[in-house]
Design a protein around this motif. Structure first.
Motif, PDB file in Angstrom:
ATOM      1  N   ALA A 290      -1.327  -4.170   2.862  1.00 48.92           N
ATOM      2  CA  ALA A 290      -2.690  -4.204   3.376  1.00 48.92           C
ATOM      3  C   ALA A 290      -2.805  -5.261   4.454  1.00 48.92           C
ATOM      4  CB  ALA A 290      -3.663  -4.509   2.238  1.00 48.92           C
ATOM      5  N   GLY A 291      -3.501  -4.916   5.539  1.00 53.99           N
ATOM      6  CA  GLY A 291      -3.679  -5.847   6.638  1.00 53.99           C
ATOM      7  C   GLY A 291      -2.483  -5.966   7.558  1.00 53.99           C
TER       8      GLY A 291
ATOM      9  N   PRO B  75      -7.232   3.438   2.721  1.00 56.36           N
ATOM     10  CA  PRO B  75      -6.542   2.155   2.833  1.00 56.36           C
ATOM     11  C   PRO B  75      -5.322   2.198   3.749  1.00 56.36           C
ATOM     12  CG  PRO B  75      -6.022   3.193   0.741  1.00 56.36           C
ATOM     13  CD  PRO B  75      -7.088   4.037   1.382  1.00 56.36           C
ATOM     14  N   LEU B  76      -4.840   3.409   4.077  1.00 55.00           N
ATOM     15  CA  LEU B  76      -3.685   3.565   4.956  1.00 55.00           C
ATOM     16  C   LEU B  76      -4.080   4.406   6.163  1.00 55.00           C
ATOM     17  CD1 LEU B  76      -0.645   3.439   5.689  1.00 55.00           C
ATOM     18  CD2 LEU B  76      -0.315   5.454   4.225  1.00 55.00           C
ATOM     19  N   LEU B  77      -3.859   3.874   7.363  1.00 49.05           N
ATOM     20  CA  LEU B  77      -4.032   4.634   8.596  1.00 49.05           C
ATOM     21  C   LEU B  77      -2.660   4.971   9.160  1.00 49.05           C
ATOM     22  CD1 LEU B  77      -6.893   2.771  10.515  1.00 49.05           C
ATOM     23  CD2 LEU B  77      -7.045   4.902   9.202  1.00 49.05           C
ATOM     24  N   LEU B  78      -2.467   6.231   9.493  1.00 52.85           N
ATOM     25  CA  LEU B  78      -1.232   6.698  10.091  1.00 52.85           C
ATOM     26  C   LEU B  78      -1.561   7.156  11.510  1.00 52.85           C
ATOM     27  CD1 LEU B  78       1.347   9.004   8.297  1.00 52.85           C
ATOM     28  CD2 LEU B  78       1.076   8.890  10.765  1.00 52.85           C
ATOM     29  N   ALA B  79      -1.119   6.397  12.498  1.00 50.61           N
ATOM     30  CA  ALA B  79      -1.406   6.702  13.902  1.00 50.61           C
ATOM     31  C   ALA B  79      -0.138   7.244  14.545  1.00 50.61           C
ATOM     32  CB  ALA B  79      -1.901   5.454  14.631  1.00 50.61           C
ATOM     33  N   ASP B  80      -0.118   8.539  14.824  1.00 50.26           N
ATOM     34  CA  ASP B  80       1.067   9.214  15.351  1.00 50.26           C
ATOM     35  C   ASP B  80       0.944   9.369  16.863  1.00 50.26           C
ATOM     36  OD1 ASP B  80       3.381  10.645  15.730  1.00 50.26           O
ATOM     37  OD2 ASP B  80       2.683  12.467  14.739  1.00 50.26           O
ATOM     38  N   GLU B  81       1.615   8.508  17.605  1.00 47.57           N
ATOM     39  CA  GLU B  81       1.586   8.515  19.068  1.00 47.57           C
ATOM     40  C   GLU B  81       0.144   8.559  19.583  1.00 47.57           C
ATOM     41  OE1 GLU B  81       4.128   7.965  20.841  1.00 47.57           O
ATOM     42  OE2 GLU B  81       5.925   8.757  19.894  1.00 47.57           O
TER      43      GLU B  81
ATOM     44  N   VAL C 168       0.843  -1.191   0.000  1.00 43.56           N
ATOM     45  CA  VAL C 168       0.000   0.000   0.000  1.00 43.56           C
ATOM     46  C   VAL C 168       0.883   1.248   0.000  1.00 43.56           C
ATOM     47  CG1 VAL C 168      -1.694   1.331   1.333  1.00 43.56           C
ATOM     48  CG2 VAL C 168      -1.914  -1.162   1.147  1.00 43.56           C
ATOM     49  N   LEU C 169       1.985   1.195   0.751  1.00 42.92           N
ATOM     50  CA  LEU C 169       2.922   2.313   0.837  1.00 42.92           C
ATOM     51  C   LEU C 169       4.343   1.787   0.691  1.00 42.92           C
ATOM     52  CD1 LEU C 169       3.492   5.358   1.498  1.00 42.92           C
ATOM     53  CD2 LEU C 169       3.647   4.657   3.906  1.00 42.92           C
TER      54      LEU C 169
ATOM     55  N   ASP D 285      -6.733  -5.625  10.616  1.00 46.48           N
ATOM     56  CA  ASP D 285      -7.258  -6.959  10.308  1.00 46.48           C
ATOM     57  C   ASP D 285      -8.381  -6.897   9.280  1.00 46.48           C
ATOM     58  OD1 ASP D 285      -5.476  -8.106  12.061  1.00 46.48           O
ATOM     59  OD2 ASP D 285      -6.898  -8.197  13.733  1.00 46.48           O
ATOM     60  N   ASP D 286      -9.055  -5.747   9.189  1.00 44.24           N
ATOM     61  CA  ASP D 286     -10.106  -5.567   8.184  1.00 44.24           C
ATOM     62  C   ASP D 286      -9.539  -5.207   6.811  1.00 44.24           C
ATOM     63  OD1 ASP D 286     -12.108  -6.149   9.970  1.00 44.24           O
ATOM     64  OD2 ASP D 286     -12.548  -4.050  10.468  1.00 44.24           O
ATOM     65  N   GLY D 287      -8.203  -5.090   6.711  1.00 41.14           N
ATOM     66  CA  GLY D 287      -7.583  -4.882   5.407  1.00 41.14           C
ATOM     67  C   GLY D 287      -6.842  -3.584   5.218  1.00 41.14           C
ATOM     68  N   ARG D 288      -6.888  -2.697   6.210  1.00 43.14           N
ATOM     69  CA  ARG D 288      -6.131  -1.453   6.080  1.00 43.14           C
ATOM     70  C   ARG D 288      -4.656  -1.679   6.430  1.00 43.14           C
ATOM     71  NH1 ARG D 288     -11.216   0.535   8.073  1.00 43.14           N
ATOM     72  NH2 ARG D 288     -11.964   2.306   6.861  1.00 43.14           N
ATOM     73  N   ALA D 289      -3.796  -0.857   5.847  1.00 41.65           N
ATOM     74  CA  ALA D 289      -2.398  -0.810   6.261  1.00 41.65           C
ATOM     75  C   ALA D 289      -2.294   0.179   7.419  1.00 41.65           C
ATOM     76  CB  ALA D 289      -1.506  -0.368   5.108  1.00 41.65           C
TER      77      ALA D 289
END
Length: 327
Positions: free
Chosen positions: A46-47, A187-193, A16-17, A215-219
């Motif tokens: 993904a995932g 499709p991409l989640l970026l969780a910063d702290e 994905v990235l 687990d639902d398919g996102r990176a």
């Protein structure tokens, strides 16, 4: 760009990235500049959850800002960060895209940001419901059904939708911010702290929710200094020191009996209360005054004259003296 080995090439093909040689420099007065990120590279599928870990100030959040196009005006980013497009569409290089492209087609739609400070990310004078509906309209053109779906995906309780941000607990504020990040179906989640300021129980619940979305398919790129959170949900771990990724390893090996190979990564684990509880001696270098060669050498018990040269990143680790797996 160096030729990729077979494993890396296979991972990059379906990523994905794909980040290659990402570097960020800040221009300072007097013509000086500081390298905040140097030559970062990784792939994320993904995932999958990749946890980017390291001490405060190592460059993790600068890397995230570069991916989102949110660096300040005195920053210069180079390299590539290819975000795959939907089926049949071209991808986009996040580092080369202009602000119009990032604002209209990337942020919220293809990259969802789960921020470090959800209370600051939410508008204080508007209810959670109104903020969700506004974001839904902006990203999807619909309202009620998509708002309800985003709240349900983020496990945000319907009974709190009409509350204002200051009326929410830390955990609920984080869920509200996560709901906003999920609206566009990115499709991409970026969780910063995302666990800053939360107690241990809320940390676990927050990262478990993020893992569920992977687990639902996102990176999922999880940027954190909390190694326990990384151990709980990550598939792989990337360790950053003084602006450079020094090791990437499967989480099972990294946190298991085998352990990481880079001395700095081992030092991070040994500093944990449930391990040796022994801090790494010394302090990280200032990015404006990095030593020549290996930046970790002044703190490293394994340093030799070889460390006067900067180690290459080979077989997942940048070190002249990578440690052998523990028995």
């Amino acid at each position: 760009m160096r030729a990729l080995d077979a494993v890396t090439a296979e991972r990059a093909e379906g990523a994905v990235l794909s980040v290659r040689d990402l570097s960020v420099r800040f221009r300072l007065r007097g013509g000086r500049s500081v390298a905040a990120v140097s030559g970062a590279g990784f792939d994320l599928g993904a995932g999958e959850c990749l946890a980017l870990v390291g001490e405060s100030g190592c460059g993790k959040s600068v890397l995230a800002s570069a991916l989102l196009g949110l660096l300040p005006g005195n920053a210069e980013a180079s390299g590539t960060a290819l975000l795959a497009g939907p089926a049949g569409e071209d991808g986009v290089d996040l580092l080369a895209a202009d602000e119009k492209t990032l604002a209209r087609t990337v942020r919220g739609r293809r990259v969802g940001l789960v921020p470090q400070s959800p209370a600051a990310h939410l508008t204080p004078v508007r209810t959670v419901r109104s903020q969700l509906e506004e974001t839904v309209r902006a990203l999807t053109g619909t309202a009620r059904r998509a708002r309800r779906k985003a709240a349900e995906e983020a496990a945000f309780p319907a009974g709190h939708l009409d509350r204002y941000p200051h009326e929410l607990s830390g955990g609920l504020a984080q869920r509200a911010a996560t709901a906003l990040a999920l609206i566009g179906g990115a499709p991409l989640l970026l969780a910063d702290e995302p666990t800053t300021g939360l107690d241990r129980d809320l940390v676990d619940r927050t990262v478990d929710e993020l893992r569920r979305h992977a687990d639902d398919g996102r990176a999922l790129l999880l940027i954190t200094h909390d190694l326990a959170a990384a151990a709980r949900i990550a598939d792989r771990v990337a360790v950053m020191y003084a602006g450079r990724i020094v090791e990437i390893a499967p989480a099972r090996r990294f946190f298991g009996p085998t352990g990481p190979r880079h001395p700095y990564a081992r030092g991070l684990l040994d500093a944990l209360p449930d391990r040796a509880f022994t801090p790494i001696p010394g302090m990280p270098p200032e990015l404006s005054a990095l030593p020549g060669g290996c930046a970790f050498a002044p703190r490293c018990p394994l340093a030799t004259e070889l460390c006067a040269d900067r180690p290459a990143f080979t077989t997942g680790v940048a070190c002249h003296h990578p440690e052998h797996p523990r028995a």
